[in-house]
Design a protein around this motif. Structure first.
Motif, PDB file in Angstrom:
ATOM      1  N   LEU A  85      38.667  83.371  76.827  1.00  0.00           N
ATOM      2  CA  LEU A  85      39.139  84.745  76.645  1.00  0.00           C
ATOM      3  C   LEU A  85      40.105  85.177  77.752  1.00  0.00           C
ATOM      4  O   LEU A  85      41.129  85.820  77.487  1.00  0.00           O
ATOM      5  CB  LEU A  85      37.917  85.670  76.646  1.00  0.00           C
ATOM      6  CG  LEU A  85      37.986  86.905  75.798  1.00  0.00           C
ATOM      7  CD1 LEU A  85      38.137  86.545  74.348  1.00  0.00           C
ATOM      8  CD2 LEU A  85      36.714  87.722  75.995  1.00  0.00           C
ATOM      9  N   ILE A  86      39.781  84.812  78.993  1.00  0.00           N
ATOM     10  CA  ILE A  86      40.658  85.178  80.118  1.00  0.00           C
ATOM     11  C   ILE A  86      42.029  84.531  79.918  1.00  0.00           C
ATOM     12  O   ILE A  86      43.072  85.147  80.112  1.00  0.00           O
ATOM     13  CB  ILE A  86      40.033  84.724  81.455  1.00  0.00           C
ATOM     14  CG1 ILE A  86      38.703  85.449  81.688  1.00  0.00           C
ATOM     15  CG2 ILE A  86      40.988  84.968  82.608  1.00  0.00           C
ATOM     16  CD1 ILE A  86      37.880  84.873  82.828  1.00  0.00           C
ATOM     17  N   ASN A  87      41.997  83.280  79.490  1.00  0.00           N
ATOM     18  CA  ASN A  87      43.228  82.535  79.243  1.00  0.00           C
ATOM     19  C   ASN A  87      43.983  83.092  78.044  1.00  0.00           C
ATOM     20  O   ASN A  87      45.204  83.248  78.069  1.00  0.00           O
ATOM     21  CB  ASN A  87      42.835  81.072  79.013  1.00  0.00           C
ATOM     22  CG  ASN A  87      43.981  80.229  78.527  1.00  0.00           C
ATOM     23  OD1 ASN A  87      44.851  79.865  79.295  1.00  0.00           O
ATOM     24  ND2 ASN A  87      43.997  79.932  77.241  1.00  0.00           N
ATOM     25  N   PHE A  88      43.232  83.435  77.005  1.00  0.00           N
ATOM     26  CA  PHE A  88      43.817  83.921  75.756  1.00  0.00           C
ATOM     27  C   PHE A  88      44.602  85.217  75.976  1.00  0.00           C
ATOM     28  O   PHE A  88      45.688  85.402  75.421  1.00  0.00           O
ATOM     29  CB  PHE A  88      42.684  84.149  74.745  1.00  0.00           C
ATOM     30  CG  PHE A  88      43.124  84.604  73.390  1.00  0.00           C
ATOM     31  CD1 PHE A  88      43.726  83.715  72.506  1.00  0.00           C
ATOM     32  CD2 PHE A  88      42.918  85.911  72.975  1.00  0.00           C
ATOM     33  CE1 PHE A  88      44.120  84.134  71.249  1.00  0.00           C
ATOM     34  CE2 PHE A  88      43.316  86.332  71.714  1.00  0.00           C
ATOM     35  CZ  PHE A  88      43.916  85.434  70.852  1.00  0.00           C
ATOM     36  N   GLY A  89      44.047  86.086  76.832  1.00  0.00           N
ATOM     37  CA  GLY A  89      44.687  87.382  77.079  1.00  0.00           C
ATOM     38  C   GLY A  89      46.143  87.220  77.495  1.00  0.00           C
ATOM     39  O   GLY A  89      47.038  87.870  76.942  1.00  0.00           O
ATOM     40  N   LEU A  90      46.377  86.323  78.431  1.00  0.00           N
ATOM     41  CA  LEU A  90      47.743  86.146  78.907  1.00  0.00           C
ATOM     42  C   LEU A  90      48.608  85.413  77.883  1.00  0.00           C
ATOM     43  O   LEU A  90      49.811  85.663  77.769  1.00  0.00           O
ATOM     44  CB  LEU A  90      47.742  85.398  80.253  1.00  0.00           C
ATOM     45  CG  LEU A  90      48.715  85.969  81.260  1.00  0.00           C
ATOM     46  CD1 LEU A  90      48.543  87.463  81.410  1.00  0.00           C
ATOM     47  CD2 LEU A  90      48.575  85.306  82.601  1.00  0.00           C
ATOM     48  N   TRP A 126      42.786  96.726  70.483  1.00  0.00           N
ATOM     49  CA  TRP A 126      44.190  96.783  70.923  1.00  0.00           C
ATOM     50  C   TRP A 126      44.981  95.556  70.489  1.00  0.00           C
ATOM     51  O   TRP A 126      46.152  95.674  70.092  1.00  0.00           O
ATOM     52  CB  TRP A 126      44.272  96.960  72.448  1.00  0.00           C
ATOM     53  CG  TRP A 126      43.948  95.701  73.205  1.00  0.00           C
ATOM     54  CD1 TRP A 126      42.729  95.307  73.633  1.00  0.00           C
ATOM     55  CD2 TRP A 126      44.859  94.662  73.564  1.00  0.00           C
ATOM     56  NE1 TRP A 126      42.807  94.075  74.241  1.00  0.00           N
ATOM     57  CE2 TRP A 126      44.104  93.657  74.216  1.00  0.00           C
ATOM     58  CE3 TRP A 126      46.237  94.460  73.404  1.00  0.00           C
ATOM     59  CZ2 TRP A 126      44.685  92.484  74.699  1.00  0.00           C
ATOM     60  CZ3 TRP A 126      46.796  93.288  73.888  1.00  0.00           C
ATOM     61  CH2 TRP A 126      46.034  92.315  74.523  1.00  0.00           C
ATOM     62  N   VAL A 177      46.835  92.907  79.542  1.00  0.00           N
ATOM     63  CA  VAL A 177      46.119  92.194  80.599  1.00  0.00           C
ATOM     64  C   VAL A 177      45.116  93.132  81.285  1.00  0.00           C
ATOM     65  O   VAL A 177      43.996  92.734  81.601  1.00  0.00           O
ATOM     66  CB  VAL A 177      47.107  91.581  81.621  1.00  0.00           C
ATOM     67  CG1 VAL A 177      46.362  90.863  82.724  1.00  0.00           C
ATOM     68  CG2 VAL A 177      48.047  90.603  80.926  1.00  0.00           C
ATOM     69  N   GLU A 223      41.972  93.421  79.253  1.00  0.00           N
ATOM     70  CA  GLU A 223      41.184  92.188  79.244  1.00  0.00           C
ATOM     71  C   GLU A 223      40.568  91.873  80.613  1.00  0.00           C
ATOM     72  O   GLU A 223      39.496  91.285  80.684  1.00  0.00           O
ATOM     73  CB  GLU A 223      42.055  91.009  78.800  1.00  0.00           C
ATOM     74  CG  GLU A 223      42.473  91.068  77.337  1.00  0.00           C
ATOM     75  CD  GLU A 223      41.285  91.053  76.379  1.00  0.00           C
ATOM     76  OE1 GLU A 223      40.450  90.150  76.486  1.00  0.00           O
ATOM     77  OE2 GLU A 223      41.189  91.964  75.532  1.00  0.00           O
ATOM     78  N   TYR A 224      41.270  92.205  81.700  1.00  0.00           N
ATOM     79  CA  TYR A 224      40.828  91.735  83.017  1.00  0.00           C
ATOM     80  C   TYR A 224      40.048  92.777  83.820  1.00  0.00           C
ATOM     81  O   TYR A 224      39.307  92.430  84.731  1.00  0.00           O
ATOM     82  CB  TYR A 224      42.037  91.277  83.851  1.00  0.00           C
ATOM     83  CG  TYR A 224      42.606  89.940  83.400  1.00  0.00           C
ATOM     84  CD1 TYR A 224      42.112  89.290  82.267  1.00  0.00           C
ATOM     85  CD2 TYR A 224      43.627  89.317  84.098  1.00  0.00           C
ATOM     86  CE1 TYR A 224      42.630  88.079  81.840  1.00  0.00           C
ATOM     87  CE2 TYR A 224      44.151  88.102  83.686  1.00  0.00           C
ATOM     88  CZ  TYR A 224      43.652  87.493  82.552  1.00  0.00           C
ATOM     89  OH  TYR A 224      44.168  86.289  82.151  1.00  0.00           O
ATOM     90  N   LYS A 253      36.371  92.195  84.360  1.00  0.00           N
ATOM     91  CA  LYS A 253      35.936  90.818  84.570  1.00  0.00           C
ATOM     92  C   LYS A 253      35.753  90.485  86.048  1.00  0.00           C
ATOM     93  O   LYS A 253      35.559  89.336  86.416  1.00  0.00           O
ATOM     94  CB  LYS A 253      36.926  89.852  83.907  1.00  0.00           C
ATOM     95  CG  LYS A 253      36.914  89.997  82.382  1.00  0.00           C
ATOM     96  CD  LYS A 253      36.965  88.701  81.648  1.00  0.00           C
ATOM     97  CE  LYS A 253      36.544  88.828  80.193  1.00  0.00           C
ATOM     98  NZ  LYS A 253      37.148  89.948  79.457  1.00  0.00           N
TER      99      LYS A 253
END
Lengths: 446, 341
Positions: free
Chosen positions: A59-64, B56, B101, B104-105, B108
């Motif tokens: 998910l962290i990778n997918f976001g970017l 989103w 971003v 999403e981040y 985290k």
């Protein structure tokens, strides 16, 4: 700065940066889906926690990956106006279809998966991660059909001063595009497999969550070996396809200057583009280039001198990128066999585990090098044999591109550092405790 | 080029894609632009992130598809519009990148400075797209100074003309209202009430802005010409007005979802008003109508349009079906459990 050069650098920066995140998306989605399915089948809590752990890194990778993809689609218009005008009739529809078929599916169901834990039936939740994986791979197919068309345009006719679609079937069955798909996607699976192997190795060496990471390791070892060995074979066929359809690229990949029958193959060379020769050649094997490219030791291989200088791609960059990719490809074959052999007791081979940790970045380098070969090797054409890159660029001012190029580099640079730091942070942190993962009882309905 | 029915179909679809994009991403962007005004403490801010979190990304795909459809159906318009609006478009993309971003981040990593950093980017990355989209569409409605070669005869400052800025403000406040209604629906007390009461205020400001915008559009744009030719089109602004006036009715009954839906329909019909007024232009030239990019001089071949139509007919209903299902699945009120670390 020259608008053409700056636009090329900007597209290269945006595309290469985007492709730092694409391969892990394509592969880790499937691996996560496999772990989650194993949990459903066996009820083994390790697999459930593994699915959550790898899924979070995904998910962290997918976001970017998602947000950097938009700029690529829009840059065809912003920076390559005449390209878009000239080939939009064929090329644009492939992008639009990609969005309609794949982007909605993956973005909706990745959210269903992540936010659905504890809210929806685990079976539906597992279906959601499978749909995400399938959708991202469908997206790869369409974008590679589009790129394959730029590499080897088919199914069009020049009419009304532009390339117009004549046969959609021809575009969909473009063999060059399919070989690209069958090359790029498994390469992404290899990268993802080694990512899982490397992160698992880090924890196994520290004797952390051994049971869970052994299970992760085993699945990834089988997966990675299958695709690593497959890609060595496919890579060869793909190369033969390039030899037939893009002779200038092949000549640059091999730094092959003179047209000859029974052409010899050089392991390593330093191309000297100024003087149209190689200033250094190490290990030259007679007839092997002809054999590799055309499956006939006597076949004629056209050399770079066959074409005027302005129709040749940059030789050194193409040549070195190709060498790096192929060398790494063989290394991955070897390493994946070792991992496979140790799949049941990886913790007994600390040396292999250490190598696997240091190996994590190498498939990234191989993937970037591969795209260098494909895109730099296609130059000076934006569409091979049909349109030159220099004729495609938008009429922009050097101030506009002179500002946007550094903006891309700075913004992307910062986001890239943050993303990889966050992935490393969560990878090292390890999986959540089972009691933190809420699961809706399967007996309840939606 | 020959005129054909597919050009009309794709013009309508082009309008629909933008309308749905504004109606959906509008609430995400609006909620983000209100982060500091609604989220008084850490818990409330997490609720706001949760309110947009599952949506989103899917919402943004409508923008990608609108861009892709412009490329596929009207490649010349795509090529000229995107290169002519180079700087504002890249600003829009960068804003959307940091917005995505940030969502999403942000949650985290547990560190106050990390969260503060992403909060600011989420706010900025939500506010700027609303503003830029408003400025861009007001300029498109007005016509931009493109010459016979499709070259823009002005710069970024030229786009920041009074009508463009008015459009920008209108989008910012309209999206803010839309976002506040969504937060009112998804959050519980007291955030829910605060969002509802803020929505009432921004609703009034938006109303004033839209009245000025419509009045100004009689002078600065040619949009109303089509309405003189085909008065039936007046259903669009009429429906937009009716839907807009029902928003406070539902708000007072605390039916926040219905208020949000009315606001979404307002955005859809308002977009339909603008797009219907543009017809058959996609990018009108303010220098000479002969330089305008229309659906007739900028479209793809009939074959491409036919294939695209087939794809749209099959897949858009499927997309709508699962999007609807996902919204239904995530339409719950956000609880303590959802925002736990």
């Amino acid at each position: 700065m020259d608008v053409l050069l700056a636009s090329r650098l900007q597209f290269a920066a945006a595309a290469m940066f985007h492709f730092l995140f694409v391969p892990l998306t394509l592969g880790l989605s499937f691996l996560t889906a496999i772990y989650q399915t194993l949990w459903l089948k066996t009820g083994d809590e390790d697999y459930k926690r593994a699915a959550r752990f790898w899924g979070k890194l995904f998910l962290i990778n997918f976001g970017l990956g998602v947000v950097t993809g938009i700029t690529l689609e829009f840059q065809f218009g912003t920076n390559w106006r005449f390209y878009s005008q000239y080939v939009g009739d064929v090329f644009g529809s492939l992008l639009a279809i990609e969005a309609t078929l794949a982007f909605f599916l993956e973005s909706t169901f990745i959210a269903v998966w992540w936010f659905g834990w504890g809210r929806i039936n685990p079976k539906i939740n597992t279906l959601a991660i499978w749909l995400t994986a399938i959708a991202s791979n469908i997206s790869a197919l369409w974008i590679l059909l589009a790129n394959g068309w730029m590499q080897h345009p088919v199914g069009y006719v020049i009419r009304n001063g532009r390339a117009e679609l004549e046969s959609f079937t021809a575009v969909l069955t473009n063999s060059f595009a399919w070989w690209e798909f069958l090359h790029t996607v498994p390469a992404a699976y290899i990268l993802s497999g080694f990512f899982v192997l490397g992160v698992s190795a880090w924890h196994l060496l520290r004797k952390n969550e051994t049971s869970l990471f052994k299970k992760s390791f085993k699945v990834a070892a089988i997966w990675t070996m299958i695709f690593s060995l497959y890609l060595i074979v496919e890579g060869h066929i793909h190369g033969a396809e390039v030899a037939e359809k893009q002779p200038t690229k092949l000549a640059a990949m091999e730094a092959h200057w003179e047209t000859e029958k029974g052409a010899s193959w050089t392991l390593f060379a330093i191309p000297d583009e100024e003087n149209e020769r190689n200033s250094l050649e190490i290990i030259k094997v007679p007839k092997v280039l002809s054999l590799l490219a055309f499956h006939d030791p006597e076949a004629e291989v056209k050399g770079l001198k066959e074409w005027p200088k302005e129709e040749r791609p940059p030789v050194a960059l193409t040549f070195f990128s190709f060498r790096i990719m192929v060398a790494l490809g063989f290394l991955f074959g070897l390493l994946s066999i070792l991992a496979f052999l140790k799949r049941n007791q990886p913790e007994t081979s600390p040396r292999l585990l250490k190598v696997l940790i240091w190996n994590i970045p190498l498939p990234y380098i191989a993937a970037q090098a591969g795209w260098m070969v494909a895109e730099v090797g296609r130059q000076p054409w934006i569409v091979y044999g049909l349109m030159k890159t220099k004729d495609a660029v938008s009429p922009l001012s050097s101030v506009q591109v002179g500002l946007s190029l550094p903006a891309f580099i700075i913004v992307y640079g910062i986001l890239g550092v943050i993303c990889f730091w966050l992935i490393a942070h969560h990878a090292k942190k390890g999986p959540e405790p089972a009691e933190n993962i809420s699961v809706k009882p399967a007996t309840e309905t939606l | 080029m020959e005129m054909n029915i597919f050009q009309i179909i794709w013009f309508v679809l082009w309008g629909v894609l933008w309308a749905v994009y504004f109606a959906l991403d509008g609430f995400d962007l609006g909620a983000g632009s209100l982060l500091y005004f609604l989220g008084k403490d850490e818990k409330e801010r997490r609720v706001i992130y949760q309110a947009v979190g599952p949506f989103w990304d899917g919402n943004e795909v409508w923008l990608i598809t609108a861009g892709g459809a412009t490329f596929a159906a009207f490649p010349t318009a795509y090529a000229v519009m995107f290169s002519a609006l180079y700087t504002p478009l890249l600003l829009l993309l960068f804003s959307l990148i940091i917005r995505g971003v940030a969502v999403e981040y942000r949650n985290k990593h547990e560190s106050p400075s990390w969260r503060a950093f992403w909060d600011f980017l989420f706010f900025l990355g939500s506010l700027l797209p609303a503003l830029l989209l408003g400025v861009a569409f007001a300029n498109i409605f007005k016509g931009v100074p493109i010459n016979e070669k499709g070259l823009l005869q002005t710069n970024l400052l030229g786009l920041l003309n009074p009508f463009g800025l008015l459009g920008g403000l209108l989008f910012v406040f309209c999206f803010a209202t839309h976002g506040a209604l969504w937060v009112a629906f998804k959050a519980s007390s007291p955030l829910s009430e605060r969002a509802a009461s803020l929505a009432k205020k921004t609703w009034v400001i938006t109303l004033l802005l839209v009245i000025i915008f419509w009045a100004a559009s009689f002078v600065t744009t040619n949009l109303w010409e089509n309405y003189k030719k085909a008065p039936i089109l007046a259903v669009f602004p009429l429906l937009a007005a009716i839907c807009y006036l029902t928003v406070p009715v539902f708000l007072n009954k605390e039916s926040y979802f219905k208020a949000w839906a009315a606001s979404a329909l307002t955005i859809v019909f308002f977009t339909a008003w603008g797009v219907a007024g543009l017809f058959p232009n996609i990018l009108p030239s303010s220098i000479d109508p002969a330089y305008s990019l229309t659906i007739f001089n900028s479209s793809s071949s009939p074959l491409t349009l036919k294939i695209m139509t087939t794809v749209a007919v099959i897949f858009v209903p499927i997309v709508l079906a699962y999007t609807f299902w996902a919204y239904k699945t995530f339409s719950y009120k956000i609880t303590e459990k959802d925002i736990a670390y």
